[in-house]
Design a protein around this motif. Sequence first.
Motif, short mmCIF file in Angstrom:
data_model
loop_
_atom_site.label_atom_id
_atom_site.label_comp_id
_atom_site.label_asym_id
_atom_site.label_seq_id
_atom_site.Cartn_x
_atom_site.Cartn_y
_atom_site.Cartn_z
N LYS A 131 0.86 -1.20 0.00
CA LYS A 131 0.00 0.00 0.00
C LYS A 131 0.88 1.24 0.00
CE LYS A 131 -0.58 -0.05 5.05
NZ LYS A 131 0.46 -1.06 5.30
N SER A 132 0.30 2.41 -0.24
CA SER A 132 1.11 3.63 -0.29
C SER A 132 1.73 3.88 1.09
CB SER A 132 0.27 4.83 -0.73
OG SER A 132 -0.75 5.07 0.17
N GLY A 133 2.99 4.35 1.09
CA GLY A 133 3.72 4.58 2.34
C GLY A 133 4.64 3.43 2.69
N ASP A 134 4.42 2.23 2.09
CA ASP A 134 5.30 1.08 2.35
C ASP A 134 6.68 1.30 1.74
OD1 ASP A 134 3.22 -0.14 3.56
OD2 ASP A 134 2.97 -1.78 2.11
N LYS A 135 7.69 0.73 2.39
CA LYS A 135 9.06 0.75 1.83
C LYS A 135 9.27 -0.57 1.08
CE LYS A 135 11.49 4.37 3.77
NZ LYS A 135 10.46 5.18 4.34
N ILE A 136 9.61 -0.45 -0.20
CA ILE A 136 9.82 -1.66 -1.01
C ILE A 136 11.25 -1.72 -1.54
CG2 ILE A 136 7.41 -1.99 -1.70
CD1 ILE A 136 8.24 -0.62 -4.43
N GLN A 194 17.78 -1.73 -4.50
CA GLN A 194 17.41 -0.32 -4.29
C GLN A 194 16.10 -0.26 -3.52
OE1 GLN A 194 18.75 2.66 -5.40
NE2 GLN A 194 20.55 1.76 -6.35
N THR A 195 15.98 0.68 -2.57
CA THR A 195 14.73 0.81 -1.80
C THR A 195 13.98 2.09 -2.21
OG1 THR A 195 15.88 1.93 -0.01
CG2 THR A 195 15.60 -0.45 0.20
N TYR A 196 12.65 1.99 -2.17
CA TYR A 196 11.79 3.12 -2.55
C TYR A 196 10.60 3.17 -1.61
CZ TYR A 196 14.27 2.16 -6.92
OH TYR A 196 15.24 1.91 -7.85
N GLU A 197 9.99 4.36 -1.55
CA GLU A 197 8.75 4.48 -0.78
C GLU A 197 7.59 4.53 -1.76
OE1 GLU A 197 6.48 7.46 2.30
OE2 GLU A 197 8.67 7.44 2.34
N VAL A 198 6.58 3.71 -1.53
CA VAL A 198 5.43 3.62 -2.44
C VAL A 198 4.59 4.90 -2.33
CG1 VAL A 198 3.35 2.33 -3.03
CG2 VAL A 198 5.39 1.10 -2.27
N VAL A 199 4.36 5.53 -3.45
CA VAL A 199 3.57 6.77 -3.50
C VAL A 199 2.10 6.43 -3.78
CG1 VAL A 199 3.27 8.98 -4.72
CG2 VAL A 199 5.57 8.06 -4.35
N ASP A 251 11.88 -8.61 -12.75
CA ASP A 251 12.47 -8.48 -11.41
C ASP A 251 11.38 -8.72 -10.34
OD1 ASP A 251 14.31 -7.99 -9.46
OD2 ASP A 251 14.61 -5.87 -9.89
N THR A 252 11.83 -9.01 -9.12
CA THR A 252 10.90 -9.23 -8.00
C THR A 252 10.94 -8.02 -7.07
OG1 THR A 252 11.31 -11.61 -8.11
CG2 THR A 252 10.35 -10.78 -6.07
N ILE A 253 9.76 -7.55 -6.67
CA ILE A 253 9.66 -6.47 -5.67
C ILE A 253 9.30 -7.13 -4.34
CG2 ILE A 253 8.20 -4.56 -4.88
CD1 ILE A 253 8.12 -3.51 -7.71
N THR A 254 10.00 -6.74 -3.27
CA THR A 254 9.70 -7.28 -1.94
C THR A 254 9.75 -6.15 -0.92
OG1 THR A 254 10.29 -9.01 -0.37
CG2 THR A 254 12.13 -7.93 -1.50
N SER A 255 9.45 -6.46 0.33
CA SER A 255 9.45 -5.44 1.38
C SER A 255 10.89 -5.11 1.78
CB SER A 255 8.68 -5.97 2.59
OG SER A 255 8.91 -5.14 3.69
N ALA A 256 11.18 -3.82 1.96
CA ALA A 256 12.53 -3.41 2.36
C ALA A 256 12.81 -3.80 3.82
CB ALA A 256 12.70 -1.91 2.17
N LYS A 257 11.77 -3.79 4.67
CA LYS A 257 11.96 -4.12 6.10
C LYS A 257 12.09 -5.63 6.33
CE LYS A 257 9.44 -0.06 7.78
NZ LYS A 257 8.13 0.40 8.26
#
Length: 603
Positions: A219-224, A231-236, A273-279
Amino acid sequence: MKNVRNISIIAHIDHGKTTLSDRILEITGAIEPRKMRAQYLDSMDIERERGITIKSHPLRVFYKSKKDGQIYEINIVDTPGHVDFTYEVDRSLAAVEGAILLVDATQGVQAQTVANTYKAVEHNLEIIPVINKIDLPNANITETELEIEDLIGIPGDEIYKISAKEGTGVEELLEAIIEKIPAPSGKDEDKLKALIFDAKYDKYRGVIVYVRIFDGSVKSGDKIMTFSNKQTYEVVEVGAFTPEMKKVDSLNAGDIGYIIAGMKEVSMAKIGDTITSAKDPTKEPLPGYKEVKPMVYAGMYPGIPEYYEELRKALEKLKLNDSALVFNPDHSPALGFGFRCGFLGLLHMDVVKERLEREFEMAVILTAPNVEYKVVLKNGEELLINDPAKFPSESEIQEVYEPYVKLSIITPPEYLGKLMNLVQNEKRGTMISTENAGFERVVLNFEVPLAEIIFDFFDRMKALSRGYASMDYELIGYRKSDLVKVTILVNKEPVEALSMIAHKDKAYTMARKLVDKLAELIPQHQFEIPIQAKAGGRIIARSTVKALRKDVLAKCYGGDVTRKMKLLEKQKEGKKKLREIGRVSIPQEAFLALLKVGEDENS
């Protein structure tokens, strides 16, 4: 999640995939009637004009089942049907649990139908066979049923008959999707695992990635985090395709949607590529896709040399949207700085050029396409060469290998002789086998050099079979071949951008046609211009562009003939001198003369 279904629509080109998507949009009320238009999912102008799908298009609809009254979420991915865009089909099939195999009742099973069916079987998908266009007067439903039965072993009474145009049978098909396609198996509480199956660049929002969530939720606000480069990003924003992009609270296991996470660079989103949780990242990435290998290479140069940097940026943005495009910097003495680009075929090349012109307003010059050759030098070194300008001299070469493909042609039996003659006698092909493909259908299997089928083969095959034959091909490796480099000399100067690689048996014929074509395209100068083709250390063909001549005898009337001779000799000396110091200007059309040679051969 038990009420979610993910499917892909696969078929041969022009069998009605996009029309079926239109009807599903109408029946499920996903689009207001006033906004509805034909080919709704084909968003690019080129797709709408040509009537073909180039990009896969995801779509989410909600359907209330007539059987149990429950509302189901159905995610559909509409795919292209042309042989050049099979990699789009591969990516779509990896993101779903089932496939609708659509077959045109007037055309029957065709080459891409077979190829796409095998792809779906490889991905272990549940296949629902559907016969489309049953409303047409020339629809042959019984024969098409037998062909599908022969292909995947599903009996005729289990094959759905629809008319995507009229909407007949589409509701029954939606019920079949709910009943036969399994629900996704992931869990919301597991670690996030999402597959990037496509992406596009938006100049205001950056890179938008299209994902299938296999496990977990986002969801938006998650760190992926992206698995390939950590590379890590914050979901907008996260959202679904309804079919327009619509923001939602979250994407859960089994969903197909998009993620915007402030990715600025095109290279950050790698398809597959695979997207996963940064935490709390997952340990194993999803399998992804095998790398797509270009089949055809061509030089691409900006119309104005100063626009080289703009062309590079445009190609980078296009590559995000089209992962099969490959390009590397290149330089040509005749055309300046540009790129050597790899494409999946001539249609792919044509579409890339047109998209650059329309979407990025870039005027580009394309050189004639080539395939990639393997050259073994006498010192044991092995080179891969896709540019004739970089082909080594004959004295250095030990052996040359060229790419071969397995070519399958499905045709009615009456065109068998013509097509066999085309492949074996004109295109250096070898017949491997013939098989029966149902009533009045034969499959011809050949092994052919790739270079022989990239130019004009598709058009020739369609012309000889009155449009009934269809083809599919796949690369099978390299084979030793007797190839030579044909260098074109204009005014005794080699022009590498016009060079080509040809088989020894065809070198003279192609060189003869090319020099004659260039003689037509290069304008007359103040001096005579010889155009020569050189192969194997000798000139094998020549044509001449005559000099522009002033009538020096106009003022010479009467008197002795020696006066005339003297004036003509003087002019001749001047032309000779000019030829040594003069420069020849070669128009842009001349660089595409190789393509015209192929066209003239057929006419």
